[in-house]
Design an enzyme around this catalytic site. Sequence first.
Site, mmCIF file in Angstrom:
data_model
loop_
_atom_site.group_PDB
_atom_site.id
_atom_site.type_symbol
_atom_site.label_atom_id
_atom_site.label_comp_id
_atom_site.label_asym_id
_atom_site.label_seq_id
_atom_site.Cartn_x
_atom_site.Cartn_y
_atom_site.Cartn_z
ATOM 1 N N SER A 64 51.901 13.182 38.811
ATOM 2 C CA SER A 64 52.336 14.349 38.026
ATOM 3 C C SER A 64 51.751 14.402 36.617
ATOM 4 C CB SER A 64 53.862 14.390 37.921
ATOM 5 O OG SER A 64 54.416 14.786 39.145
ATOM 6 N N LYS A 67 49.508 17.205 36.033
ATOM 7 C CA LYS A 67 50.040 18.551 35.762
ATOM 8 C C LYS A 67 49.777 18.980 34.308
ATOM 9 C CE LYS A 67 53.706 17.864 39.226
ATOM 10 N NZ LYS A 67 55.134 17.528 39.405
ATOM 11 N N TYR A 191 46.499 20.933 45.122
ATOM 12 C CA TYR A 191 47.532 20.231 44.341
ATOM 13 C C TYR A 191 47.597 18.741 44.715
ATOM 14 C CZ TYR A 191 52.294 18.737 43.167
ATOM 15 O OH TYR A 191 53.382 18.025 42.721
ATOM 16 N N TYR A 239 61.396 15.493 33.694
ATOM 17 C CA TYR A 239 62.318 16.223 34.590
ATOM 18 C C TYR A 239 63.757 16.137 34.087
ATOM 19 C CZ TYR A 239 58.039 15.355 37.059
ATOM 20 O OH TYR A 239 56.718 15.248 37.365
ATOM 21 N N VAL A 257 54.768 9.800 39.647
ATOM 22 C CA VAL A 257 55.352 8.847 40.606
ATOM 23 C C VAL A 257 54.422 7.689 40.953
ATOM 24 C CG1 VAL A 257 57.124 10.278 41.729
ATOM 25 C CG2 VAL A 257 54.792 10.262 42.633
HETATM 26 O O1 DON Z 1 54.169 16.374 44.566
HETATM 27 C C1 DON Z 1 54.615 15.223 44.473
HETATM 28 O O2 DON Z 1 55.733 14.925 44.871
HETATM 29 C C2 DON Z 1 53.729 14.179 43.824
HETATM 30 N N1 DON Z 1 52.358 14.425 44.169
HETATM 31 C C3 DON Z 1 53.867 14.205 42.337
HETATM 32 C C4 DON Z 1 55.296 14.065 41.876
HETATM 33 C C5 DON Z 1 55.440 13.257 40.635
HETATM 34 O O3 DON Z 1 54.551 12.559 40.228
HETATM 35 C C6 DON Z 1 56.776 13.272 39.973
HETATM 36 N N2 DON Z 1 56.771 12.473 38.760
HETATM 37 N N3 DON Z 1 57.315 11.578 38.329
#
Ligand code: DON
Length: 303
Positions: A64, A67, A191, A239, A257
């Site tokens: 993320s 992003k 994405y 978040y 993540v």
């Molecule tokens: O879309 C997802 O769930 C992962 N590719 C990215 C989510 C993420 O990194 C949340 N952050 N802490």
Amino acid sequence: MDSLGQALEEIHDRIHEEADWGLPAQYIPELANVVPEQFAISVVTADGSCHSVGQAQRPFSIQSISKVFALIATLGRIGDQLWTRVGREPTRTAFDSIMLLETDSGRPPNPFVNAGAIVTTDALLSGREPRQALAEILGLIRAMAGTDDIYINNEVADSEKRTGARNKALAHYLASHGNLRNDPDLTLGTYFHQCAIEMTTEQLAMSGRVLAGLECAPRTISRMHAKRANALMMTCGHYDASGEFAFKVGLPGKSGVGGGILLIAPRKASIAIWSPGLNGYGNSHAGTRAAAMLARSTGWSVF
Ligand code: DON
């Protein structure tokens, strides 16, 4: 050793003494296998020097954190038009929640929750092939980091594509509200690949220089967009744990993540932290504690 180097060594030792690592992301098979007992911090300061401890040259999945770069690229391309499709408000729901999409007619609350990031990537993709949009994000990251040695890990992207039922649900739900301009699977593929970019903490800290407004940074993005990215990192970057992160750390940050955190101390430093075990919010467990320790020992805060 200077005082910053000493502070980093102390944080490194404390994190290893505490040995409280959390578990890597379980829902992305390629990430579930990563050994949790790993840790790195890199700090680039206003004089351009980079201080690191731990595994600062090991590439990890930025997830993320991508992003932030996708947002900057999209703002550079379509500017304020993005805000007709995505809000700018923090949430008390998880990063992959669908709840607010129903109450807000398919307009995600901010560009950092998954739904908002999918819309942002969809906006960047419009009228182009996925590889062109990905080349733009990767090109921006490479320019900001000052190195071309940054790549997408296709196995991680494919792994997430195979198991990403939740993101597929989000994308199709957004499409049902008319908030995707491309085929949902095309947007999702882009994405997932953007999330699968790998960087070291040294590269990530270098890439944050322009967000921190450091003198040595190349002028790749507008000051206004950098300011807005920082504001969103502060309010939404962690978040439903963003309030707690602001309370304990007091600096804009963005988690992923993969266990990474990009942290900005305006005009002082750009910081990257990595430890792949996560807390209950999907943010790095040891990394979040290390961020608080660093803020305390340096006195860096936007407040
Ligand atoms: O879309 C997802 O769930 C992962 N590719 C990215 C989510 C993420 O990194 C949340 N952050 N802490």
